[in-house]
Structure formats: C-alpha cells, structure tokens
Design a protein around this motif. Structure first.
Motif, PDB file in Angstrom:
ATOM      1  N   LEU A 137       0.955  -1.194   0.041  1.00 45.00           N
ATOM      2  CA  LEU A 137      -0.007   0.041  -0.043  1.00 45.00           C
ATOM      3  C   LEU A 137       0.893   1.435  -0.154  1.00 45.00           C
ATOM      4  CD1 LEU A 137      -2.597  -0.853   2.764  1.00 45.00           C
ATOM      5  CD2 LEU A 137      -3.093  -0.525   0.287  1.00 45.00           C
ATOM      6  N   TYR A 138       0.320   2.278  -0.628  1.00 50.22           N
ATOM      7  CA  TYR A 138       0.750   3.739  -0.377  1.00 50.22           C
ATOM      8  C   TYR A 138       0.035   4.466   0.483  1.00 50.22           C
ATOM      9  CZ  TYR A 138       2.919   2.681  -5.002  1.00 50.22           C
ATOM     10  OH  TYR A 138       3.536   2.230  -6.035  1.00 50.22           O
ATOM     11  N   ILE A 139       0.361   5.124   1.573  1.00 48.72           N
ATOM     12  CA  ILE A 139      -0.310   5.608   2.655  1.00 48.72           C
ATOM     13  C   ILE A 139       0.132   7.219   2.345  1.00 48.72           C
ATOM     14  CG2 ILE A 139      -0.556   6.267   4.958  1.00 48.72           C
ATOM     15  CD1 ILE A 139       0.573   3.308   5.505  1.00 48.72           C
ATOM     16  N   ASP A 140      -0.852   8.214   2.201  1.00 52.32           N
ATOM     17  CA  ASP A 140      -0.750   9.366   1.498  1.00 52.32           C
ATOM     18  C   ASP A 140      -1.391  10.489   2.473  1.00 52.32           C
ATOM     19  OD1 ASP A 140      -0.707  11.729  -0.184  1.00 52.32           O
ATOM     20  OD2 ASP A 140      -0.327  10.528  -1.762  1.00 52.32           O
ATOM     21  N   VAL A 141      -0.687  11.597   2.831  1.00 57.88           N
ATOM     22  CA  VAL A 141      -1.336  12.434   3.685  1.00 57.88           C
ATOM     23  C   VAL A 141      -0.924  13.884   3.230  1.00 57.88           C
ATOM     24  CG1 VAL A 141      -1.613  13.402   6.324  1.00 57.88           C
ATOM     25  CG2 VAL A 141      -1.330  11.011   5.579  1.00 57.88           C
ATOM     26  N   SER A 142      -1.644  14.637   2.972  1.00 60.28           N
ATOM     27  CA  SER A 142      -1.811  16.120   2.422  1.00 60.28           C
ATOM     28  C   SER A 142      -2.250  17.163   3.548  1.00 60.28           C
ATOM     29  CB  SER A 142      -2.026  16.325   1.075  1.00 60.28           C
ATOM     30  OG  SER A 142      -1.317  15.571   0.278  1.00 60.28           O
ATOM     31  N   ALA A 143      -1.722  18.199   3.869  1.00 59.05           N
ATOM     32  CA  ALA A 143      -2.263  18.959   4.789  1.00 59.05           C
ATOM     33  C   ALA A 143      -2.011  20.429   4.432  1.00 59.05           C
ATOM     34  CB  ALA A 143      -1.958  18.716   6.245  1.00 59.05           C
ATOM     35  N   SER A 144      -2.768  21.433   4.711  1.00 55.97           N
ATOM     36  CA  SER A 144      -2.529  22.972   4.424  1.00 55.97           C
ATOM     37  C   SER A 144      -1.493  23.381   5.103  1.00 55.97           C
ATOM     38  CB  SER A 144      -3.724  23.808   4.659  1.00 55.97           C
ATOM     39  OG  SER A 144      -4.384  23.580   5.757  1.00 55.97           O
ATOM     40  N   ASP A 145      -0.939  24.494   4.735  1.00 54.23           N
ATOM     41  CA  ASP A 145       0.253  24.950   5.693  1.00 54.23           C
ATOM     42  C   ASP A 145      -0.211  25.525   7.037  1.00 54.23           C
ATOM     43  OD1 ASP A 145      -0.907  27.166   4.814  1.00 54.23           O
ATOM     44  OD2 ASP A 145       1.094  28.086   4.187  1.00 54.23           O
ATOM     45  N   ASN A 146      -1.440  25.542   7.385  1.00 55.20           N
ATOM     46  CA  ASN A 146      -2.055  25.696   8.661  1.00 55.20           C
ATOM     47  C   ASN A 146      -1.613  24.750   9.811  1.00 55.20           C
ATOM     48  OD1 ASN A 146      -4.454  26.370   6.563  1.00 55.20           O
ATOM     49  ND2 ASN A 146      -4.699  27.775   8.028  1.00 55.20           N
ATOM     50  N   LEU A 147      -1.353  23.621   9.174  1.00 57.19           N
ATOM     51  CA  LEU A 147      -0.581  22.499  10.253  1.00 57.19           C
ATOM     52  C   LEU A 147       0.892  22.519  10.249  1.00 57.19           C
ATOM     53  CD1 LEU A 147      -3.515  21.417   9.482  1.00 57.19           C
ATOM     54  CD2 LEU A 147      -2.769  19.255  10.232  1.00 57.19           C
ATOM     55  N   THR A 148       1.512  22.013  11.054  1.00 58.29           N
ATOM     56  CA  THR A 148       3.021  21.868  11.136  1.00 58.29           C
ATOM     57  C   THR A 148       3.401  20.528  10.395  1.00 58.29           C
ATOM     58  OG1 THR A 148       3.070  20.771  13.310  1.00 58.29           O
ATOM     59  CG2 THR A 148       3.167  23.401  13.271  1.00 58.29           C
ATOM     60  N   VAL A 149       4.849  20.355  10.143  1.00 60.37           N
ATOM     61  CA  VAL A 149       5.080  19.192   9.517  1.00 60.37           C
ATOM     62  C   VAL A 149       5.029  18.289  10.823  1.00 60.37           C
ATOM     63  CG1 VAL A 149       7.306  17.946   8.642  1.00 60.37           C
ATOM     64  CG2 VAL A 149       6.683  20.190   7.810  1.00 60.37           C
ATOM     65  N   ASP A 150       5.405  18.489  11.923  1.00 60.65           N
ATOM     66  CA  ASP A 150       5.204  17.360  13.087  1.00 60.65           C
ATOM     67  C   ASP A 150       3.919  17.033  13.164  1.00 60.65           C
ATOM     68  OD1 ASP A 150       7.887  17.629  13.589  1.00 60.65           O
ATOM     69  OD2 ASP A 150       7.725  19.077  15.080  1.00 60.65           O
ATOM     70  N   GLU A 151       2.781  17.791  13.181  1.00 59.41           N
ATOM     71  CA  GLU A 151       1.522  17.294  13.283  1.00 59.41           C
ATOM     72  C   GLU A 151       1.114  16.378  12.043  1.00 59.41           C
ATOM     73  OE1 GLU A 151      -1.037  21.115  15.418  1.00 59.41           O
ATOM     74  OE2 GLU A 151      -0.149  21.389  13.395  1.00 59.41           O
ATOM     75  N   THR A 152       1.376  17.001  10.714  1.00 61.45           N
ATOM     76  CA  THR A 152       1.256  16.157   9.719  1.00 61.45           C
ATOM     77  C   THR A 152       1.920  14.654   9.706  1.00 61.45           C
ATOM     78  OG1 THR A 152       1.033  18.098   8.443  1.00 61.45           O
ATOM     79  CG2 THR A 152       1.164  15.980   7.133  1.00 61.45           C
ATOM     80  N   LYS A 153       3.104  14.582  10.107  1.00 58.34           N
ATOM     81  CA  LYS A 153       3.607  13.385  10.586  1.00 58.34           C
ATOM     82  C   LYS A 153       2.865  12.446  11.672  1.00 58.34           C
ATOM     83  CE  LYS A 153       8.514  14.625   9.291  1.00 58.34           C
ATOM     84  NZ  LYS A 153       9.867  14.739   9.807  1.00 58.34           N
ATOM     85  N   LYS A 154       2.456  13.351  12.645  1.00 56.08           N
ATOM     86  CA  LYS A 154       1.618  12.544  13.815  1.00 56.08           C
ATOM     87  C   LYS A 154       0.334  11.886  13.204  1.00 56.08           C
ATOM     88  CE  LYS A 154      -0.057  13.202  18.328  1.00 56.08           C
ATOM     89  NZ  LYS A 154      -0.377  14.261  19.551  1.00 56.08           N
ATOM     90  N   ILE A 155      -0.119  12.541  12.277  1.00 54.88           N
ATOM     91  CA  ILE A 155      -1.215  12.065  11.689  1.00 54.88           C
ATOM     92  C   ILE A 155      -0.770  10.425  10.894  1.00 54.88           C
ATOM     93  CG2 ILE A 155      -3.164  12.353   9.726  1.00 54.88           C
ATOM     94  CD1 ILE A 155      -2.913  15.206  10.235  1.00 54.88           C
ATOM     95  N   MET A 156       0.111  10.878  10.176  1.00 54.71           N
ATOM     96  CA  MET A 156       0.444   9.597   9.454  1.00 54.71           C
ATOM     97  C   MET A 156       1.065   8.498  10.377  1.00 54.71           C
ATOM     98  SD  MET A 156       1.720   8.107   6.538  1.00 54.71           S
ATOM     99  CE  MET A 156       2.047   9.148   5.357  1.00 54.71           C
ATOM    100  N   GLU A 157       1.617   8.721  11.565  1.00 54.08           N
ATOM    101  CA  GLU A 157       1.908   7.888  12.657  1.00 54.08           C
ATOM    102  C   GLU A 157       0.814   6.943  13.142  1.00 54.08           C
ATOM    103  OE1 GLU A 157       3.954  10.215  15.385  1.00 54.08           O
ATOM    104  OE2 GLU A 157       5.766  10.380  14.237  1.00 54.08           O
TER     105      GLU A 157
END
Length: 252
Positions: free
Chosen positions: A227-247
């Motif tokens: 599988l590919y797991i793909d998460v995109s987010a607007s820049d209102n979020l931080t990179v760390d928050e986006t990584k936490k979503i993926m985790e």
C-alpha cells in the motif's frame, strides 16, 4: 486619407508632443526641487527600520533565487542517485533469482526522480500482482483497511470516497487529505522546486516529506501490505502534526 488630412494628423501629433514636452520639463523641475529640499531636511530621511526591512526583502529575494539554483544542482545529484538505486534493486533481485521461495516473497520499492516529480513503484520480483487483503463490509468509517487514530482538534470529515480518500476540514479553512492506494499502480509526487524535501521513516515505512507553496505532503510505502499511505495538509498545520497523523494511521 487626403494629403490635407494626413498633414493635419501629423500636426496634431507634433503639437501634442510639444505640449507633453513642456509638461515633462515642468514636472522634472518640480521633482528636482523636491529632491533637493528632501536632501536638506534631516526629518525626511528614510527611517532605519524601513531601510532594514527593505534590505531584508532584497536578501530574501536573492536567497530564494540561490535556493532555486541549489535545487537545480541537487536535482542532478538526485537523478544520479535514482540510477544507482535502480542498479542496486536490480542486483538485489538478481542475487536471489535462483531461490524460488525467496523470489515469490520479494517485493521492492523503485523510485524514479525527475525535475518535476518523484515516482513511486512497488515491484514484485517475479512480476505477479499481489492480492491485497479484504476486511469485508464497511466496518470502518473511511477505509476498509485502515483506521485514522488521530487528527488535530476541530477537524471534521467533509468529503471523500470510501476506501479511496477522506477530506477533513476545520472552521478556519485548514484541510487534511488522506489517501490509501493499492501498490498495483505507480504514484507521482510533485517535487518540483520544493521549499523542503526530506526522507522519512514512519511506522517502519520509508517515504518522503515535501513542503511546497502552501501545503505539506507525506507519502510512505507499506511493503508488507502493498500500500501507499498518503497524507497532505494545508500549511495551517506543522510538519510534526502531519507526521503525527501519518503515525496514527493503523493498517488492518
């Protein structure tokens, strides 16, 4: 047009040019006088804070240009790295070509890097398609095979297609998009002139994190589940928050 009409038109043009020359000269004299007056007036000097901001703006512009030049140079290195990676994968699969059991179980990741995008491909060594697991009916709200364990406060589901993607938004207009894609197809990630790009390992899965313009994009490859797991987010979020979503995306 008669000769008289032509001459009148040329006369009008010449007369207008003479008038404008007079206006320009008068305006020029006024501006010169104003400039001399400002030079003699200490209170008319540009404030130091404004001057500093102007210099910072100029510095940022040239820094951006230098970064673009650096990225173009880095692109050449990345293309070479892609060739080396491809050779490494080829040697890896060839070394075990005589082992039928190993060949049947081997899956590898192939990256193709260009000036505009990075392409992910999950390759099965003997060319067979891997059958992904099925969890049955719609037991989970967004994906058959995944649970989303964490999102920042205030985000609610707003759109999506079951077992393909889910879009979440908050009242301020920030958004999060989550895709779960089968490894049967290749996936292209826009990596042309990114602000930043880094390799990541999340939950044991390799991938990349790209920040560009006004969004963050993280994609990882789950070879065990194809599988590919793909998460995109607007820049209102931080990179760390986006990584936490993926985790916190649990593959079932």
């Amino acid at each position: 047009m008669t000769e008289r009409e032509r001459l009148l038109e040329e006369f009008d043009d010449a007369y207008f040019a003479l008038l404008m020359e007079g206006v320009a000269n008068k305006e020029g004299e006024q501006l010169i006088a104003l400039n001399e007056m400002l030079q003699d007036n200490p209170e008319a000097a540009v404030p130091e804070s404004v001057d500093k901001r102007c210099l910072e703006t100029i510095d940022r512009h040239f820094a951006r240009e230098q970064r673009r030049i650096g990225l173009r140079k880095a692109g050449k290195v990345l293309r070479l790295a892609a060739v080396v990676m491809g050779i490494s994968v080829l040697l890896f699969t060839s070394a075990f070509a005589l082992s039928e059991d190993f060949r049947a179980a081997t899956i590898n990741l192939m990256l193709t890097i260009t000036n505009k995008y990075t392409q992910f491909n999950i390759n099965h060594s003997n060319g067979e398609t891997i059958q992904t697991k099925s969890v049955g009916q719609k037991d989970h709200p967004y994906f058959q095979r995944a649970e989303i364990g964490w999102l920042p406060d205030g985000f609610e589901y707003s759109d999506g297609k079951y077992d393909q993607f889910a879009l979440f938004e908050n009242e301020e207009g920030a958004w999060i998009m989550i895709f779960l894609e089968s490894g049967d197809a290749s996936v292209n990630v826009d990596t042309e002139n990114p602000d930043t790009i880094e390799s990541v390992t999340i939950n044991g899965n390799e991938g990349i994190c790209v920040t560009k313009d006004d969004y963050i994009h993280i994609i990882t490859v789950d070879l065990d589940n194809y599988l590919y797991i793909d998460v995109s987010a607007s820049d209102n979020l931080t990179v760390d928050e986006t990584k936490k979503i993926m985790e916190n995306i649990l593959i079932l």
